[in-house]
Design a protein around this motif. Structure first.
Motif, mmCIF file in Angstrom:
data_model
loop_
_atom_site.group_PDB
_atom_site.id
_atom_site.type_symbol
_atom_site.label_atom_id
_atom_site.label_comp_id
_atom_site.label_asym_id
_atom_site.label_seq_id
_atom_site.Cartn_x
_atom_site.Cartn_y
_atom_site.Cartn_z
ATOM 1 N N TYR B 56 31.266 14.472 -39.358
ATOM 2 C CA TYR B 56 30.120 13.604 -39.588
ATOM 3 C C TYR B 56 29.755 12.863 -38.316
ATOM 4 O O TYR B 56 30.610 12.530 -37.513
ATOM 5 N N GLY B 57 28.459 12.603 -38.146
ATOM 6 C CA GLY B 57 27.999 11.850 -36.990
ATOM 7 C C GLY B 57 28.130 10.359 -37.217
ATOM 8 O O GLY B 57 28.592 9.899 -38.247
ATOM 9 N N LYS B 58 27.677 9.620 -36.239
ATOM 10 C CA LYS B 58 27.906 8.187 -36.240
ATOM 11 C C LYS B 58 27.192 7.468 -37.379
ATOM 12 O O LYS B 58 27.689 6.468 -37.888
ATOM 13 N N ASN B 59 26.049 8.000 -37.780
ATOM 14 C CA ASN B 59 25.314 7.282 -38.826
ATOM 15 C C ASN B 59 26.074 7.269 -40.142
ATOM 16 O O ASN B 59 25.752 6.524 -41.040
ATOM 17 N N GLY B 60 27.076 8.116 -40.239
ATOM 18 C CA GLY B 60 27.822 8.157 -41.487
ATOM 19 C C GLY B 60 29.148 7.448 -41.403
ATOM 20 O O GLY B 60 29.860 7.324 -42.379
ATOM 21 N N THR B 61 29.497 6.963 -40.220
ATOM 22 C CA THR B 61 30.794 6.335 -40.133
ATOM 23 C C THR B 61 30.723 4.983 -40.807
ATOM 24 O O THR B 61 29.669 4.400 -40.995
ATOM 25 N N GLY B 62 31.867 4.494 -41.106
ATOM 26 C CA GLY B 62 31.930 3.265 -41.861
ATOM 27 C C GLY B 62 32.951 3.512 -42.927
ATOM 28 O O GLY B 62 33.579 4.569 -42.965
ATOM 29 N N GLN B 83 36.323 7.445 -36.102
ATOM 30 C CA GLN B 83 35.270 8.453 -35.997
ATOM 31 C C GLN B 83 34.207 8.122 -34.960
ATOM 32 O O GLN B 83 33.637 8.998 -34.369
ATOM 33 N N GLY B 84 33.947 6.841 -34.774
ATOM 34 C CA GLY B 84 32.817 6.485 -33.934
ATOM 35 C C GLY B 84 33.122 6.421 -32.446
ATOM 36 O O GLY B 84 32.267 6.072 -31.675
ATOM 37 N N ASP B 88 28.674 9.885 -27.455
ATOM 38 C CA ASP B 88 27.653 10.393 -28.351
ATOM 39 C C ASP B 88 26.518 11.092 -27.614
ATOM 40 O O ASP B 88 25.468 11.331 -28.170
#
Lengths: 512, 367
Positions: B56-62, B83-84, B88
């Motif tokens: 998954y890309g950064k927009n999905g990390t959390g 993950q982040g 990038d």
């Protein structure tokens, strides 16, 4: 290379093991025979780098892992306390330099894991002789390296590792092929072909005329039997699909199959991280505090236990979440806080004080450890009350401010976030849709989009590796910026085609 | 237990070495490693060492965290989940790898084909140094080990039942105290000195200074690998010169005229007072845009000939090309000393790409 037992544990530790084993058994834990090995820090780092298997195949990434671990240890940033292998007998490593209290705690913890390995359903399909299997893999890969060159084999392993997580974690529970057939992935042999019509008897010089070469019927059949026939049903086991249909040499197929076996072996550990650590922590704390803790152990035990369960805002500690959920379940089932009547109760006060003295707690947690994995565990037992009590929140990346922020303290959102992060081990779900895309033998994968985009740089490089295996162009369909997108790699360059801009497809040359 | 980690580790280092070597010219020209160096290893971002997966890309990390705080409140830096972290930029999954300076110097030598330096002067002198690596029950108060002492006190209080949960107060007594303790190790004393001289007059721009900085980094790396200990000294000058620290060396900007002789004077007196050539291996590197005040050339040449060249192992002059400088000084040097003076090396560095060859020229003498 079999694992050599160095020597028996020193007397005090051996006595400790007997004692703790008896205590664990008296609580109803049931485990594989356990072999503790006493190793020093450097050996432990090396074994940990190999994922617990000292006789694994040679690969540079284990060396990389080792360097990171030993550096972390040297600078005092991290220390491995426990390392347990799901195997029968179960191997566990103790660090020589740990104090006696720590050894006691680690042993108790290990028996928790061991019981979990033996009884949790998701581990039921794993190979319990993995120590031997790994050594076997090591030997086979070394032999290939001798024969085809270290770099050739290593490069191929690198490529295989790129798709190591494209497996179907549920498929072990659908019966797989057994026996010697398991490793045979070559082209179908003569025996496998349908019998050809018998020849007409003829003299040898007349034979070509009486029995002309080529059978019209089998000619017609051929296309459908081509190795890259379309998939009947989409499969998430991309590794197996590639293994069976890509034009691999026998040694390559063998290497890929070994890496796939290892992926399946390790998958349940990822699927049950919270439960497994929670269960082991529950038992080390129960065994230690109720039975084996000596007064002089107390401070060291507290120090160790609390640092294991420490939490920080940006990271959910699986030990902490696991142990607290198990304790919560035990409490609820002891007090009868479950079932229709309790769920339908509207009065919060009454709910909190609910106690029907059912006393089913212990029994319930044993049942939970048997049938659940992290996803079902969290889904079933994470309650609103639990969330509040443990101050859980969800957080996410805020692009405008370029930082991670607390998103919400609403229970449904937290639960959804948590479930998402453990579904499919927190990785995107990807399946093979077509192995003969456009009727040109191209491989077409589909990312089951659930709101989060793929990381493009990784996706491109993974595709490039997949193409090396498949030998024909490969594609993955996903969603980017809200539009359906197909990323392709044809062996020399990447193409990204988005819905709506069919003509102006972005061309990007492959980067080395 | 049969462990093969040694060979896997060697293999990993080999790969790192290969990648660094492959990209060395790029690292040198872009100065990518500068500012990252600590005392020992250099952390180098290596592309494509990581095995790529679909992720998954950064927009999905959390994810889910635990603790206090209101929605919208940021998590502390470095607390986001793993993950982040990676780069990038497209096509870049980057792994940071530590490379010890020694290894870096080795790679540099292989790639530039550098001869080992033949030191002159006396053998290495060693000196006693203290390493704090153990704990004792006695010691000076300034070395007390806070955490261990209190841990000991807590244990004692629990054992003697003088600890109360209502009033959790821990008071160490004499017997609980723990102190850090040291061991004596022998460490070599520095026996080489590198003197950097730079023109900071108005005509030197930031770009020129960046070139000097990059070049100095690689020179340091190489010389440090050749001697047990190296002292670094920095001199800046416009019309007057003074000795400064490293930071000031790269960040000072003056506007006066240029008198190169002033720097030579400071260097000569520094050498005379602190680094007699009988005991020290002396390296001088001078960087300038070559725009000296006309009348000063004669004095500079004299100083160089009489004070510096006789004592230095190596004197290197690097001329960076600036849009404002005339660049005459290089020609003057050439005319005075010729090209083949044994311990004088002249090099022209018109742009970043020339750093590579300039380093090769400076260090290629094996002095």
């Amino acid at each position: 290379m079999a694992t050599v037992h160095q020597h028996a544990l020193p007397r005090p530790l051996a006595e400790m093991q007997t004692r703790i084993e008896a205590e664990a058994a008296s609580f109803g834990l049931d485990f594989f025979p356990t072999i503790f090995e006493l190793v020093d820090a450097d050996q432990l780092n090396a074994i940990a780098a190999y994922g617990g298997f000292p006789s694994r195949y040679p690969h540079w990434r284990f060396g990389m892992e080792y360097e990171q671990l030993s550096k972390g240890y040297k600078y005092g940033l991290q220390k491995i306390y426990e390392l347990v292998i799901n195997n029968d007998p179960c191997y566990a490593y103790l660090m020589r330099s740990n104090g006696l209290t720590d050894q006691k705690l680690v042993m108790a913890h290990v028996y928790g894991h061991n019981d979990f390995f033996k009884h949790n359903y998701w581990f039921s399909a794993t190979n319990r002789k993995m120590m031997d299997e790994m050594a076997n893999h090591g030997n086979r890969i070394r032999r290939y390296m001798d024969r085809f060159g270290v770099e050739t084999v290593e490069d191929f392993i690198d490529v295989c590792l790129s798709i190591e997580d494209l497996i179907d974690i549920h498929s072990p529970f659908i019966r797989r092929r057994e026996g010697h057939d398991k490793y045979r992935f070559g082209k179908p042999t003569e025996d496998d072909k349908p019998t050809v019509a018998a020849k007409f008897p003829a003299k040898s010089y007349m034979d070509p005329f009486v029995n002309p070469a080529g059978d019209p019927e089998s000619e017609e059949e051929k296309p459908s039997k081509s190795p890259s026939a379309n998939v009947d049903t989409p499969t998430r086991d991309v590794m197996l699909y590639v293994l069976e249909r890509a034009p691999l040499k026998p040694w390559q197929a063998d290497v890929l199959s070994m890496i796939r076996d290892e992926s399946y072996y390790f998958a349940p550990q990822g699927q049950t991280k919270i439960m497994n650590e929670g269960w082991a922590s529950y038992w080390h704390s129960t065994i230690m505090t109720q039975r084996t803790l000596a007064p002089e152990d107390l401070v060291d035990y507290c120090d160790h236990h609390s640092s294991t369960l420490a939490t920080s805002p940006g990271r959910l500690n699986p030990y902490k979440l696991g142990i607290e959920l198990f304790r919560d379940i035990e409490r609820r089932w002891n007090k009868g806080q479950f079932g229709k009547e309790y769920e339908e109760c509207e009065d919060a006060q009454q709910k909190r004080a609910w106690d029907t003295q059912t006393g089913l707690g212990r029994e319930k947690i044993f049942e939970v450890r048997k049938i659940h994995n992290d996803v079902t565990f969290v889904d079933t037992f994470l309650t609103l009350e639990f969330c509040r009590e443990h101050k859980l929140f969800s957080f996410g990346y805020e692009p405008s401010r370029e930082r991670y922020e607390i998103e919400s303290r609403e229970f449904p959102k937290i639960k959804q976030r948590l479930l998402f992060s453990i579904t499919n081990l927190g990785r995107p779900i990807i399946e093979v849709r077509d192995g003969n895309y456009k009727n040109r033998g191209e491989l077409y994968l589909v990312h089951d989009f659930s709101g989060v985009e793929l990381k493009l740089s990784y996706a491109r490089d993974t595709l490039a590796n997949l193409q090396k295996l498949w030998n024909r162009p490969v594609h993955i369909e996903t969603v980017m910026e809200g539009k359906s997108t197909v990323i392709s790699f044809d062996g020399s360059e990447h193409h990204i085609q988005q819905e709506g801009d069919k003509k102006a497809s972005k061309k990007q040359t492959a980067e080395k | 237990m049969a462990l093969n980690i040694g060979s896997d580790h060697t293999r990993f280092r080999e790969i790192v070495r290969g990648k660094v070597r492959e990209n060395l010219r790029k690292y040198i020209t872009h100065g990518e490693m500068i500012g990252r160096r600590g005392r020992d290893p250099v952390s180098i971002p290596l592309p494509q060492l990581d095995v790529p997966h679909f992720r998954y890309g950064k927009n999905g990390t959390g994810g889910v965290g635990q603790g206090d705080g209101e929605p919208g409140q940021p998590l502390g830096p470095g607390e986001e989940n793993g993950q982040g972290q990676a780069g990038d930029e497209p096509g870049a999954h980057i792994l940071e790898v530590d490379v010890p300076l020694e290894e870096l110097a080795g790679i540099l030598a292989e790639e530039l084909d550098l001869p080992r330096i033949e030191p002159k002067g006396t053998a290495n002198i060693k000196e006693e140094k203290a390493r704090y690596n153990s704990v004792r029950r006695v010691g000076p108060e300034s070395l007390r080990h806070f955490r261990r002492s209190y841990m000991q006190a807590l244990k004692r209080q629990i054992a003697t039942d003088t600890y109360s949960f209502q009033r959790p107060r821990v008071v160490p007594i004499r017997d609980d105290m723990r102190y850090r303790s040291w061991q004596t190790v022998m460490e070599p004393v520095a026996n080489a000195v590198v003197i950097y001289m730079m023109d900071v007059s108005g005509s030197m721009t930031d770009e020129q200074k960046a070139i000097v900085r990059t070049e100095a980094f690689w020179i340091d790396t190489w010389i440090k690998s050749q001697y047990e200990g190296v002292e670094l000294r920095y001199i800046i000058h416009d019309a007057a010169a003074r000795e400064v620290d490293e930071n000031a060396f790269y960040h000072t900007r003056e506007s006066g005229g240029t008198r190169i002789s002033s720097a030579y004077k400071v260097a000569a007196s520094l050498l005379k007072e602190q680094f007699p050539s009988s005991e020290w291996n002396i390296y001088c590197f001078q960087f300038s845009d070559g725009d000296n005040w006309g009348e000063d050339n004669r004095e500079s040449m004299d100083l160089l000939k009489e004070e510096l060249l006789p004592v230095a192992n190596l004197f290197c002059y690097g001329q960076v090309v600036s849009p404002y400088g005339s660049g005459d000084f290089l020609a003057t040097l050439k005319n005075t000393f010729g090209e083949d003076r044994d311990n004088l090396v002249l090099s022209e560095i018109p742009n970043r790409d020339a750093i590579y060859d300039s380093i090769k020229k400076f260090l290629g003498k094996g002095k």
